[in-house]
Design a protein around this motif. Structure first.
Motif, short mmCIF file in Angstrom:
data_model
loop_
_atom_site.label_atom_id
_atom_site.label_comp_id
_atom_site.label_asym_id
_atom_site.label_seq_id
_atom_site.Cartn_x
_atom_site.Cartn_y
_atom_site.Cartn_z
N ASP A 1 54.38 44.78 41.71
CA ASP A 1 53.68 44.22 42.87
C ASP A 1 53.06 45.32 43.74
N ALA A 2 53.70 46.49 43.73
CA ALA A 2 53.18 47.59 44.54
C ALA A 2 51.74 47.95 44.17
N ASN A 3 51.38 47.75 42.90
CA ASN A 3 50.02 48.08 42.45
C ASN A 3 48.95 47.29 43.18
N LYS A 4 49.39 46.18 43.81
CA LYS A 4 48.41 45.33 44.50
C LYS A 4 47.66 46.10 45.60
N ASP A 5 48.31 47.10 46.19
CA ASP A 5 47.61 47.90 47.21
C ASP A 5 46.36 48.56 46.63
N SER A 6 46.53 49.14 45.45
CA SER A 6 45.37 49.80 44.83
C SER A 6 44.36 48.77 44.33
N ILE A 7 44.88 47.64 43.84
CA ILE A 7 43.97 46.58 43.38
C ILE A 7 43.12 46.08 44.56
N ARG A 8 43.76 45.89 45.71
CA ARG A 8 43.02 45.44 46.91
C ARG A 8 41.94 46.44 47.29
N LYS A 9 42.27 47.69 47.12
CA LYS A 9 41.29 48.74 47.44
C LYS A 9 40.04 48.56 46.57
N ALA A 10 40.27 48.30 45.27
CA ALA A 10 39.14 48.10 44.36
C ALA A 10 38.37 46.83 44.73
N LEU A 11 39.12 45.78 45.07
CA LEU A 11 38.46 44.53 45.47
C LEU A 11 37.63 44.75 46.73
N ALA A 12 38.16 45.54 47.65
CA ALA A 12 37.44 45.80 48.90
C ALA A 12 36.16 46.61 48.64
N MET A 13 36.20 47.44 47.62
CA MET A 13 34.98 48.20 47.27
C MET A 13 33.91 47.27 46.68
N GLY A 14 34.33 46.11 46.16
CA GLY A 14 33.34 45.16 45.65
C GLY A 14 33.63 44.57 44.28
N VAL A 15 34.78 44.92 43.70
CA VAL A 15 35.16 44.35 42.41
C VAL A 15 35.34 42.84 42.57
N ASP A 16 34.90 42.04 41.57
CA ASP A 16 34.89 40.58 41.72
C ASP A 16 36.25 39.93 41.56
N LYS B 1 27.02 47.23 37.41
CA LYS B 1 26.80 45.80 37.66
C LYS B 1 25.55 45.59 38.52
N GLU B 2 25.38 46.43 39.53
CA GLU B 2 24.21 46.30 40.40
C GLU B 2 22.92 46.50 39.60
N LYS B 3 23.01 47.28 38.57
CA LYS B 3 21.82 47.56 37.76
C LYS B 3 21.56 46.47 36.72
N VAL B 4 22.60 46.08 36.00
CA VAL B 4 22.36 45.17 34.86
C VAL B 4 22.89 43.75 35.09
N GLY B 5 23.55 43.52 36.22
CA GLY B 5 24.10 42.19 36.47
C GLY B 5 25.43 41.99 35.81
N GLY B 6 26.08 40.86 36.11
CA GLY B 6 27.37 40.59 35.50
C GLY B 6 28.48 40.59 36.52
N GLU B 7 29.68 40.81 36.05
CA GLU B 7 30.80 40.86 36.99
C GLU B 7 31.80 41.93 36.58
N VAL B 8 32.58 42.37 37.59
CA VAL B 8 33.54 43.45 37.35
C VAL B 8 34.96 42.94 37.59
N VAL B 9 35.82 43.15 36.59
CA VAL B 9 37.23 42.79 36.75
C VAL B 9 38.08 44.06 36.73
N ALA B 10 39.00 44.14 37.68
CA ALA B 10 39.92 45.28 37.71
C ALA B 10 41.22 44.87 37.03
N ILE B 11 41.78 45.79 36.24
CA ILE B 11 43.05 45.52 35.54
C ILE B 11 44.02 46.65 35.88
N SER B 12 45.22 46.27 36.28
CA SER B 12 46.21 47.28 36.55
C SER B 12 47.55 46.83 36.00
N LEU B 13 48.28 47.74 35.39
CA LEU B 13 49.60 47.40 34.86
C LEU B 13 50.66 48.06 35.74
N GLY B 14 51.62 47.29 36.16
CA GLY B 14 52.69 47.84 36.98
C GLY B 14 53.41 46.75 37.74
#
Ligand SMILES: Cc1cc2nc3c(=O)[nH]c(=O)nc-3n(C[C@H](O)[C@H](O)[C@H](O)COP(=O)(O)OP(=O)(O)OC[C@H]3O[C@@H](n4cnc5c(N)ncnc54)[C@H](O)[C@@H]3O)c2cc1C
Ligand SMILES: Nc1ncnc2c1ncn2[C@@H]1O[C@H](COP(=O)(O)O)[C@@H](O)[C@H]1O
Lengths: 248, 319
Positions: free
Chosen positions: A65-80, A50-63
């Protein structure tokens, strides 16, 4: 460009696995869950792209409510943005891939990153299955990734070397260690992640093609013989390898 | 109901890979036990010594041929194999759980709408159904699985299914040309790691850990590997330190190996390391700490200094 990254929420690799009462799943008591290590690499590559070509990043996780911990981790890294596909039940890889493909289509993502393997069931196939269901090109176990316009050149790890693979978008890439060094989430990133909402949807239902009959522990290896504490034990070691184990 | 089994073989540089014999034997064994038919298929061009597949119980092998298909192309290989499976009415497919098999098998599974069980280490016939055992959580547990869809795909872990002694029977070879293969994804170059045996394919592995103290000391690991005809492996600690390449890492986030002999030098045996090598047939550990967890899985151990024991071991083996 819309980029998607699929992340799984798995037991920490240091966890001792205990079999649950049903004899078909693990006992989750005392198990710490983390974002799958390869998925962090996938997130990093999505962000770098994304930093190179622009755009946006979406994270998808199946599972759950507990998965939200890992999703937050991805969001904290910079996922939109992020989507949680809710499902409480066991799914085989096929069913998982179907739900992910559905969401990737809805997101109109042209480039999708997966980890090469989730360190729970170690299937190593969800990326390839999803690509095939979507009719996307796919390169798995990638250690080097280059995107130039529509064209992808990637290196994948194989026994005793690497293969250089050429393909085009739309595509699925599965990330292997060595592809990059995942960034640490900054304090700012962690704060921002708290404010981002995780969209929740019911995962499309799917019938499992796989049935788990039984989960069991491997037969424990008996601790073997200590032959000595210095080089004087070497002749005995060599003899045992030749005569008892017959492996040399 | 009897199955129609198809074993998918593998070649590199037009030579059959060892996994092909393992998959052929496992496929023909399960065919015998379930009263099923079995045949083999391979994608490539001029593959050498294909008749030898007969030595492992499979009497017929079809080459899906095109000069463009010597190197792997996920798009072309998956279509060729799936079309062939449909043509011959195969409902059970076996692949090796190799770099190629792990990439190819899931695509073929989608094309056939087949359930897929990866990395199987045991196959059993339970009332005519194939029950596969596969490790999960990096070998900390196992599951027995059954595939309930009409079509089934299994991949088999390398080095686990013993091909046994070859018979002298030859397989019949059939050639089938693949016209205008779909090369939308294609390998354009293969970069080989110079003259090195890969841990994923080796029957003996000598691995070094942080106990080797520095990168330079891996000369000792390499020398021992040389006299044993072994591949060099490494713990993550030394890969992270940059002493060895990641391709050599054994463990949960490295490679899973099951060689006949695994020699661990100065490796503590952290759970993530054990995960990748505990299914080795024989394990030797040399570590100066008698409480190191590696000794809990080792068949033979020496609780000594690697810099003293390993040179002596090299000498003894050279005798
Ligand atoms: C998510 C995650 C994934 C991981 N994946 C992997 C993986 O895939 N593979 C892996 O290996 N690790 C992995 N690890 C790391 C693992 O937890 C350990 O840190 C690592 O395996 C330790 O490597 P080591 O045994 O070389 O080093 P150490 O644990 O430091 O052990 C060194 C050993 O050398 C011995 N020693 C020292 N000097 C001498 C001497 N002169 N002679 C003899 N013995 C000596 C010591 O007694 C000690 O036992 C992972 C960790 C995490 C968190
Ligand atoms: N529940 C899940 N939700 C989203 N992505 C997943 C999930 N499980 C696995 N994946 C993705 O698929 C990859 C391979 O998983 P597997 O095929 O299970 O080894 C992982 O590294 C993730 O990128």
């Amino acid at each position: 460009m819309k980029i998607a990254v699929c992340i799984s929420h798995v037991p920490d690799t240091a966890t001792n696995i205990k079999i649950g009462e049903d004899g078909k799943s693990i006992n989750p008591t005392d198990v710490t869950y983390i974002i799958n290590p390869y998925d962090e690499i996938a997130v990093e590559e999505a962000l770098k792209t994304k930093e190179k070509v622009g755009g946006e990043v979406v994270a998808i996780s199946l599972g759950t409510d507990a998965n939200k911990d890992s999703i937050r981790k991805a969001l904290a890294m910079g996922v939109d943005s992020a989507v949680l596909l809710k499902d409480e039940n066991f799914r085989d890889s096929f069913g998982l891939a179907k739900a992910l493909a559905e969401e990737i289509k809805a997101q109109e993502a042209e480039l999708v990153f997966f980890g090469k393997q989730a360190v729970d069931f170690d299937n190593s196939i969800t990326g390839q299955l999803t690509a095939e269901l979507l009719g996307y090109n796919c390169v798995s176990v990638v250690v080097d990734f280059n995107l130039d316009g529509n064209k992808i050149t990637a290196e994948r790890e194989i026994e005793g070397g690497k293969e250089v693979v050429e393909t085009t978008l739309p595509a699925v890439i599965t990330a292997q260690k060595g592809l990059n060094e995942p960034r640490y989430a900054s304090l700012k990133g962690i704060m921002a992640a708290k404010r981002k909402t995780i969209e929740e949807k019911e995962a499309v239902s799917s019938e499992s093609k796989i049935e788990i009959l039984q989960m069991k522990k491997p037969q424990g290896k008996q601790a073997g013989k200590i032959l000595g504490s210095d080089a004087s034990a070497v002749p005995e070691l060599v003899r045992l390898l030749k005569e008892e184990a017959k492996v040399i | 109901m009897a199955d129609k089994i198809l074993v998918v073989l593998e070649q590199r540089d037009s030579q059959l890979k060892k996994i092909s014999f393992e998959v052929a034997k496992a496929g023909s064994d399960i065919a015998k036990s379930t009263g099923s038919e079995v045949q083999a298929v391979i994608v490539g061009n001029e593959v050498a010594d294909l008749n030898k597949i007969g030595n492992y119980g499979v009497k017929k092998v079809t080459v899906l041929k095109n000069s463009e298909l010597v190197d792997y192309s996920p798009s072309a290989y998956s279509k060729a194999v799936a079309d062939f499976a449909n043509e011959v009415g195969a409902n059970v497919l076996f692949f090796g759980n190799t770099a190629l098999g792990k990439d190819l098998a899931p695509r073929v599974a989608v094309k056939l709408d087949a359930g897929i069980a990866m990395d199987c280490v045991e196959l059993n016939n339970t009332d005519g159904n194939i029950v596969a055992t596969r490790p999960i959580y990096a070998g900390k547990a196992l599951i027995d699985v059954q595939i309930n869809s009409d079509k089934k795909v299994f991949t088999l872990r390398p080095n686990v299914f013993n091909p046994g002694d070859p018979s002298t029977e030859d397989a019949e070879i059939v050639e089938k040309n693949i016209d205008s293969p779909d090369l939308s994804t294609k390998v354009i170059e293969t970069k080989k790691a110079e003259g090195k045996l890969d841990v994923a394919e080796a029957s003996i592995i000598v691995s070094g850990g942080r106990g080797m103290k520095e990168a330079d000391n891996f000369k000792l690991v390499e020398e021992l590997a040389d006299v044993l005809g072994a591949a060099v492996g490494a713990s993550r600690a030394v890969v992270d330190a940059g002493w060895r390449p990641h391709a050599e890492q054994v463990g949960q986030t490295g490679k899973t190996v099951s060689p006949n002999l695994y020699v661990a030098l100065g490796i503590s045996g952290a759970i993530q390391h054990l995960a990748g090598m505990r299914s080795s047939k024989y394990i030797v550990a040399i570590n100066k700490d008698p409480d190191a967890p590696i000794f809990q899985v080792a068949d033979y151990g020496i609780t000594g200094d690697v810099f003293e024991v390993v040179p002596a071991l090299i000498e003894e083996l050279k005798k």
